[in-house]
Design a protein around this motif. Structure first.
Motif, short mmCIF file in Angstrom:
data_model
loop_
_atom_site.label_atom_id
_atom_site.label_comp_id
_atom_site.label_asym_id
_atom_site.label_seq_id
_atom_site.Cartn_x
_atom_site.Cartn_y
_atom_site.Cartn_z
N LEU A 130 -4.59 -0.13 -4.41
CA LEU A 130 -5.25 0.06 -3.12
C LEU A 130 -4.24 0.62 -2.13
O LEU A 130 -3.15 0.11 -2.00
CB LEU A 130 -5.79 -1.28 -2.60
N GLU A 131 -4.62 1.70 -1.47
CA GLU A 131 -3.72 2.38 -0.53
C GLU A 131 -4.32 2.37 0.87
O GLU A 131 -5.52 2.56 1.04
CB GLU A 131 -3.50 3.82 -0.98
N CYS A 132 -3.48 2.19 1.87
CA CYS A 132 -3.91 2.15 3.26
C CYS A 132 -4.46 3.51 3.69
O CYS A 132 -3.89 4.55 3.36
CB CYS A 132 -2.75 1.74 4.15
N SER A 133 -5.56 3.48 4.44
CA SER A 133 -6.18 4.73 4.89
C SER A 133 -5.51 5.27 6.16
O SER A 133 -5.84 6.36 6.59
CB SER A 133 -7.66 4.50 5.16
N CYS A 134 -4.57 4.53 6.74
CA CYS A 134 -3.91 4.97 7.97
C CYS A 134 -2.70 5.86 7.69
O CYS A 134 -1.99 6.22 8.61
CB CYS A 134 -3.46 3.76 8.77
N ARG A 135 -2.46 6.24 6.47
CA ARG A 135 -1.23 6.96 6.11
C ARG A 135 -1.12 8.32 6.76
O ARG A 135 -0.04 8.85 6.93
CB ARG A 135 -1.11 7.10 4.60
N ASN A 136 -2.24 8.92 7.16
CA ASN A 136 -2.20 10.25 7.77
C ASN A 136 -2.17 10.22 9.29
O ASN A 136 -2.07 11.26 9.93
CB ASN A 136 -3.41 11.07 7.32
N TYR B 36 -1.33 -2.08 -2.28
CA TYR B 36 -1.54 -3.34 -2.96
C TYR B 36 -2.00 -3.03 -4.38
O TYR B 36 -2.63 -1.99 -4.62
CB TYR B 36 -2.67 -4.14 -2.30
N THR B 37 -1.74 -3.93 -5.32
CA THR B 37 -2.30 -3.83 -6.66
C THR B 37 -3.20 -5.02 -6.88
O THR B 37 -2.95 -6.11 -6.38
CB THR B 37 -1.22 -3.79 -7.75
N PRO C 280 -18.35 -0.43 -10.90
CA PRO C 280 -17.97 0.88 -11.43
C PRO C 280 -17.47 1.85 -10.35
O PRO C 280 -16.73 2.77 -10.65
CB PRO C 280 -19.25 1.40 -12.06
N HIS C 281 -17.85 1.62 -9.09
CA HIS C 281 -17.43 2.52 -8.01
C HIS C 281 -16.05 2.11 -7.49
O HIS C 281 -15.53 1.07 -7.84
CB HIS C 281 -18.46 2.51 -6.88
N ARG C 282 -15.49 2.95 -6.62
CA ARG C 282 -14.16 2.66 -6.06
C ARG C 282 -14.27 1.59 -4.98
O ARG C 282 -15.16 1.63 -4.14
CB ARG C 282 -13.55 3.91 -5.47
N LEU C 283 -13.31 0.66 -4.99
CA LEU C 283 -13.30 -0.43 -4.03
C LEU C 283 -12.74 0.02 -2.68
O LEU C 283 -11.87 0.88 -2.62
CB LEU C 283 -12.41 -1.57 -4.54
N PHE D 24 -8.41 -0.35 3.05
CA PHE D 24 -7.64 0.07 1.89
C PHE D 24 -8.61 0.60 0.85
O PHE D 24 -9.63 -0.04 0.57
CB PHE D 24 -6.83 -1.10 1.30
N LYS D 25 -8.31 1.76 0.27
CA LYS D 25 -9.18 2.39 -0.71
C LYS D 25 -8.49 2.47 -2.06
O LYS D 25 -7.28 2.66 -2.13
CB LYS D 25 -9.57 3.79 -0.24
N GLU D 26 -9.28 2.36 -3.11
CA GLU D 26 -8.76 2.44 -4.47
C GLU D 26 -8.36 3.88 -4.79
O GLU D 26 -9.10 4.81 -4.51
CB GLU D 26 -9.85 1.98 -5.45
#
Length: 65
Positions: A13-19, A33-34, A43-46, A61-63
């Motif tokens: 899971l990666e933070c969406s604020c990185r940009n 995070y892992t 089945p979809h992305r978390l 945080f998006k997968e």
């Protein structure tokens, strides 16, 4: 002998604020995070709300993998 874990997979899971280049960021960089999820039930992305220490607040945080 170990058992097969089946449908559970490891995800990142990666933070969406990185940009964003905002004044509230503590430091530059990407925070991840892992976790694990069941592939059959989800089945979809978390997308989860978790704490990002780089931003010092809760973010989406998006997968990624």
């Amino acid at each position: 002998m170990s058992k097969n874990k089946g449908a559970r997979i490891v995800i990142t899971l990666e933070c969406s604020c990185r940009n964003l280049n905002s004044a509230y960021k503590r430091k530059k960089g990407i925070f991840r995070y892992t976790s694990t999820k069941n592939r059959k039930n989800t089945p979809h992305r978390l997308e989860l709300m978790k704490f990002c220490p780089n931003c010092n607040q809760h973010e989406q945080f998006k997968e990624i993998k």
